[in-house]
Write a protein that holds these residues in place. Structure first.
Motif: not given
Lengths: 126, 298
Positions: B233-236, B240-241, B264-265
């Motif tokens: 996942g990334s950013g905003r 949430k995640k 990101r990875n």
């Protein structure tokens, strides 16, 4: 007549381990001596045998596996419990093959060790 | 008090030998019958789960990779839970690929020569030896690809097993005797460490299965009730995640604390492979990601 107190030897080159385990085990009614190296511990064992030995594996000069082998060669009645911060399947299996009573990975809670020691004590008293 | 995991290049051999060993030891059997229960949990037909155990998503066009991975994770979670009961012979549910780091689980591989297998296939299917030989070769390649895609392990490699028996040379009776003798070795006794490893694996698998219901690319580590989740996942979406994962994982029995790493990875140097491996040495890891599948397939 009260039962004779079981004698426990704790060997770990990190002295904090012995410092923490000694009072915890004494509270459960055992006589505890702590050592920071295998050589001194083995010499002490020669003077007076212990019922249960709790030993770390990675130590300089004499490691925990050697302690296990030497102690069981002196008395197969003694229960040797291995504690290590570098637990792997291979090391656990080696320790068991060589006669370890149990094997536990560090860090552990004093209660985890107390449970193992209680089991060892029951076997010794049978 | 041990676990015997039997796998083979032939399903019939696995089943027959597992039954014989279980009878001789008085052990329970964990096999594909667990799929019935898993299917109810996942709300799918057990046949779909059987297909997930047999095929990779590239062959099963109707089963997207995320679903495939979810189904496998559900099977894994159920099997690991049942293995915690001990005194079990397990076969047919790929346990040899995800029961990792459990010293009281003895993994047995039963092999028979490809010529013998081809002869048996030729007889069974009424085909020529050439066709049967090709079928056996293809089957071996397919299993290798499946195991690498699903768990990053080549199940045809003898090095992942504790005991490999060639049934071309050792009779089934002798093989049963050998397995029973070997599992009696002290090294296969459960110890506090191995029992905890299995329990940690089971919790990690349960958490991952729950998360994969609604997410993908998840890896989980567990120890003594603390669970660490790695997710892409990334950013905003990070916050949430992370919040959603903590909520889902926190409800699972045996989980007392949840730590989430949204990266990101999750397989690169910034992910779990290097820093977190050293931070949590010896923690079992549950979960392959789409990245791993691509790597394995190539």
């Amino acid at each position: 007549m009260s039962e004779k107190k079981l004698r426990i030897m704790v060997i770990d080159d990190e002295n904090i381990v012995g410092k923490r385990l000694k009072p915890a085990l004494e509270k459960s009614g055992y006589l505890v001596e702590t050592f920071e190296d295998g050589e001194t511990a083995l010499a002490r064992y020669d003077e007076e045998p212990f019922d249960i030995v709790v030993t770390d594996i990675r130590m300089e000069k004499v490691d925990g596996i050697e302690v296990l082998e030497k102690i069981l060669a002196k008395s197969d009645r003694t229960k040797v419990i291995i504690i290590t911060g570098y637990a792997t399947v291979e090391v656990a299996r080696e320790a068991l093959s060589k006669g370890a009573f149990d094997f536990i990975a560090k860090p552990f809670k004093p209660d985890d060790l107390r449970t193992i020691i209680k089991r060892a004590a029951n076997e010794l008293r049978q | 008090m041990s676990i015997i995991i039997i796998s083979s290049d032939s399903r019939n051999v696995e089943e027959e030998m597992a039954k014989r060993v279980a009878d001789a030891k008085g052990f329970d059997i964990v096999d594909c019958r667990v799929l019935e229960d898993v299917a109810k949990d996942c709300n799918v037909d057990p046949g779909i789960l059987e297909k997930a155990l047999e095929n990779t998503p590239s062959i099963l066009k109707k089963m997207p990779q995320a679903r495939w991975r979810y189904y496998l994770s559900c099977i894994e979670a159920e099997v690991l839970e049942r293995l915690r009961r001990d005194n079990v012979v397990c076969w047919g549910v790929a346990a040899h690929l995800y029961v990792i780091g459990v010293s009281h689980a003895m993994k047995v591989r039963l092999i028979s020569g490809s010529a013998r297998r081809a002869a048996s296939i030729a007889e069974l299917q009424g085909t020529s030896m050439n066709i049967a030989r090709k079928w056996v070769d293809d089957e071996e390649k397919r299993r290798k690809k499946w195991s690498l895609s699903a768990y990053g392990i080549d199940e045809t490699s003898p090095s992942i097993y504790d005991l490999v028996i060639n049934l071309d040379q050792i009779d089934p009776d002798e093989a049963v005797g050998t397995i029973i003798e070997a599992v009696g070795y002290r090294k296969f006794r459960p110890v506090t460490y191995s029992v905890k490893c299995l329990s940690d694996l089971a919790i990690a698998a349960r958490v991952r299965a729950e998360l994969l219901r609604s997410m993908k690319d998840i890896r989980v580590q567990a120890r003594d009730g603390t669970v660490i989740v790695f997710v892409k996942g990334s950013g905003r979406e990070k916050v949430k995640k992370s919040r959603a994962i903590k909520e889902i994982a926190g409800k699972i029995d045996g989980v007392s604390f949840v730590e989430v790493h949204v990266k990101r990875n999750i397989t690169d140097a910034e992910g779990m492979e290097s820093p977190d491996r050293s931070r949590y040495p010896g923690w079992p890891v549950i979960g392959k990601t789409s990245h791993d599948v691509d790597k394995a397939a190539n």
